[in-house]
Design a protein around this motif. Structure first.
Motif, PDB file in Angstrom:
ATOM      1  N   PRO A  33       0.833  -1.209   0.000  1.00 40.91           N
ATOM      2  CA  PRO A  33       0.000   0.000   0.000  1.00 40.91           C
ATOM      3  C   PRO A  33       0.871   1.264   0.000  1.00 40.91           C
ATOM      4  O   PRO A  33       1.963   1.265   0.551  1.00 40.91           O
ATOM      5  CB  PRO A  33      -0.756  -0.131   1.319  1.00 40.91           C
ATOM      6  CG  PRO A  33       0.233  -0.815   2.231  1.00 40.91           C
ATOM      7  CD  PRO A  33       1.049  -1.740   1.355  1.00 40.91           C
ATOM      8  N   ASN A  34       0.374   2.315  -0.601  1.00 40.90           N
ATOM      9  CA  ASN A  34       1.100   3.586  -0.593  1.00 40.90           C
ATOM     10  C   ASN A  34       0.280   4.718   0.008  1.00 40.90           C
ATOM     11  O   ASN A  34       0.607   5.891  -0.162  1.00 40.90           O
ATOM     12  CB  ASN A  34       1.564   3.945  -2.014  1.00 40.90           C
ATOM     13  CG  ASN A  34       0.414   4.003  -3.014  1.00 40.90           C
ATOM     14  OD1 ASN A  34      -0.729   4.278  -2.650  1.00 40.90           O
ATOM     15  ND2 ASN A  34       0.710   3.736  -4.290  1.00 40.90           N
ATOM     16  N   LYS A  59      -1.425  -3.675  14.710  1.00 43.22           N
ATOM     17  CA  LYS A  59      -0.212  -4.411  14.368  1.00 43.22           C
ATOM     18  C   LYS A  59      -0.042  -4.578  12.859  1.00 43.22           C
ATOM     19  O   LYS A  59       1.080  -4.640  12.357  1.00 43.22           O
ATOM     20  CB  LYS A  59      -0.214  -5.762  15.081  1.00 43.22           C
ATOM     21  CG  LYS A  59      -0.121  -5.615  16.595  1.00 43.22           C
ATOM     22  CD  LYS A  59       0.041  -6.938  17.285  1.00 43.22           C
ATOM     23  CE  LYS A  59       0.278  -6.740  18.771  1.00 43.22           C
ATOM     24  NZ  LYS A  59       1.574  -6.042  19.019  1.00 43.22           N
ATOM     25  N   MET A  60      -1.142  -4.628  12.117  1.00 42.19           N
ATOM     26  CA  MET A  60      -1.032  -4.684  10.661  1.00 42.19           C
ATOM     27  C   MET A  60      -0.457  -3.385  10.107  1.00 42.19           C
ATOM     28  O   MET A  60       0.238  -3.397   9.085  1.00 42.19           O
ATOM     29  CB  MET A  60      -2.399  -4.955  10.026  1.00 42.19           C
ATOM     30  CG  MET A  60      -2.834  -6.403  10.091  1.00 42.19           C
ATOM     31  SD  MET A  60      -4.468  -6.667   9.338  1.00 42.19           S
ATOM     32  CE  MET A  60      -4.140  -6.237   7.617  1.00 42.19           C
ATOM     33  N   SER A  61      -0.739  -2.278  10.773  1.00 41.00           N
ATOM     34  CA  SER A  61      -0.189  -0.989  10.334  1.00 41.00           C
ATOM     35  C   SER A  61       1.329  -1.048  10.275  1.00 41.00           C
ATOM     36  O   SER A  61       1.955  -0.569   9.316  1.00 41.00           O
ATOM     37  CB  SER A  61      -0.635   0.131  11.280  1.00 41.00           C
ATOM     38  OG  SER A  61      -2.035   0.321  11.221  1.00 41.00           O
ATOM     39  N   ALA A  62       1.929  -1.651  11.290  1.00 39.55           N
ATOM     40  CA  ALA A  62       3.390  -1.759  11.319  1.00 39.55           C
ATOM     41  C   ALA A  62       3.889  -2.681  10.209  1.00 39.55           C
ATOM     42  O   ALA A  62       4.894  -2.398   9.542  1.00 39.55           O
ATOM     43  CB  ALA A  62       3.841  -2.266  12.676  1.00 39.55           C
ATOM     44  N   GLY A  65       3.275  -0.915   6.749  1.00 38.70           N
ATOM     45  CA  GLY A  65       3.930   0.365   6.556  1.00 38.70           C
ATOM     46  C   GLY A  65       2.974   1.505   6.286  1.00 38.70           C
ATOM     47  O   GLY A  65       3.388   2.588   5.851  1.00 38.70           O
ATOM     48  N   GLN A  66       1.695   1.281   6.527  1.00 35.82           N
ATOM     49  CA  GLN A  66       0.665   2.313   6.381  1.00 35.82           C
ATOM     50  C   GLN A  66      -0.345   2.149   7.506  1.00 35.82           C
ATOM     51  O   GLN A  66      -0.566   1.041   8.000  1.00 35.82           O
ATOM     52  CB  GLN A  66      -0.056   2.196   5.037  1.00 35.82           C
ATOM     53  CG  GLN A  66       0.780   2.539   3.828  1.00 35.82           C
ATOM     54  CD  GLN A  66       1.062   4.019   3.700  1.00 35.82           C
ATOM     55  OE1 GLN A  66       0.396   4.855   4.322  1.00 35.82           O
ATOM     56  NE2 GLN A  66       2.059   4.373   2.878  1.00 35.82           N
ATOM     57  N   SER A  67      -0.976   3.244   7.896  1.00 34.53           N
ATOM     58  CA  SER A  67      -1.988   3.191   8.949  1.00 34.53           C
ATOM     59  C   SER A  67      -3.202   2.402   8.489  1.00 34.53           C
ATOM     60  O   SER A  67      -3.636   2.529   7.334  1.00 34.53           O
ATOM     61  CB  SER A  67      -2.438   4.605   9.334  1.00 34.53           C
ATOM     62  OG  SER A  67      -1.362   5.345   9.863  1.00 34.53           O
TER      63      SER A  67
END
Length: 331
Positions: A33-34, A59-62, A65-67
């Protein structure tokens, strides 16, 4: 008609390690994702699914690499939120965190459901299986399931139970208890599971069947009293509460899954990216410990195709259950 949590547990343990296969080369090509990702939760904040979803999103955000931003869109037993996902772009930037009833029970009950759960979504993973308890107000006359059933037999259609809406897991749990004991409980739908739990705590209804994560705080605060745990073994969160099986009501068991889905047509490489990120979180020791404390089982890893096939089968199974139990959209 037999229905037990054992069959669901057996299904949950048929996972495969192949679900964790690497797709890193594809990720690099897709660039996904960007930008931030929206996770729609079609249930109220504080519900069992919401608790699991917030843990996963954080934890998926980390990992991604995206919120991953939670958006609670409630109403119509989850239909409104699920329909938002069905009408969103198939690009992976809107995902859904659903309990299985929204996708397998509600469409079988409500003929006006605006989405088709078999064709409008791509199912990615099962993240948790949420176990239930029966809870009453702390000053209730009911101390166990037997007393509740006896009262319902003595005065049909007077003992009330709260749910998060028609077709919700709480509704199905009450309908199953009615069907397996030959009693008639009166269903009182609320706007969400948390509101239903609060209604039971306030004595507005006699009982509610809820995920442990939703009612544990109210039980510990002395506002609700759990009188039966719907599972094969006692809850670690509420270990003093006997199971339905211990009380002689093992056939009246229901378990709710928490799943992640995207709009059908989302590119496979994006589906795999979300799947692998979710599975890495679920496999983590901290996640498993926290889900366990919330009385949530952690399913083994599965491929998206396996999850899709499971939902097709469960849709048919719940269609049969709804018909046999006589559950209707206005019940």
């Amino acid at each position: 008609m037999k229905h037990s949590s054992l069959s669901r547990r057996q299904v949950l343990t048929l996972g495969t390690a192949a679900a964790l296969g690497s797709t890193s080369s594809v990720w690099a090509q897709s660039g996904y994702p960007n930008k931030p990702i929206r996770m729609i939760i079609p249930l109220a904040a504080g519900s069992a699914v919401d608790v699991a979803a917030r843990l996963l999103a954080q934890k998926m955000s980390a990992s991604l690499g995206q919120s991953v931003v939670i958006e609670n869109i409630t109403g119509a037993a989850g239909i409104i939120g699920a329909d938002k996902l069905a009408k969103s772009p198939a690009d992976g930037y809107t995902i859904g965190g659903f309990n299985d009833s929204i996708l397998t029970m509600v469409p079988n009950i409500n003929p006006n459901t605006p989405f088709n759960p078999l064709t409008d979504f791509s199912y990615i993973t099962l993240a948790a299986a949420i176990e239930f308890s029966a809870s009453v107000a702390v000053n209730s006359r009911f101390k166990n399931i037997g007393e509740l059933v006896a009262a319902a037999k003595a005065a049909p259609d007077t003992i009330t139970y709260a749910s998060g809406g028609i077709g919700s897991p709480q509704h199905i749990a009450g309908a199953l208890l009615s069907a397996h004991t030959g009693v008639k409980l009166k269903h009182v739908p609320y706007k969400g599971a948390s509101q239903a739990a609060q209604g039971a705590a306030a004595g507005e209804v006699d009982v509610t069947f809820q995920g442990i994560a939703t009612v544990a705080a109210l039980v510990k605060a002395g506002k609700l009293r759990a009188i039966g745990f719907i599972g094969d073994k006692r809850s670690r969160e509420l270990p003093d509460v006997p199971t339905f099986t211990e009380q002689g009501f093992g056939d009246a068991q229901v378990m709710s899954w928490y799943t992640i889905a995207v709009r059908a047509g989302t590119p496979p490489e994006i589906v795999n990216r979300i799947h692998d990120a979710a599975m890495k979180v679920v496999a983590g020791a901290e996640t498993r410990e926290r889900l366990d404390k919330a009385s949530c089982d952690v399913p083994d890893a599965r491929t998206p195709a396996e999850v899709q096939a499971l939902y097709v089968a469960d849709y048919a199974r719940y269609g049969k259950l709804v018909k046999e139990a006589g559950i209707k959209s206005d019940s």
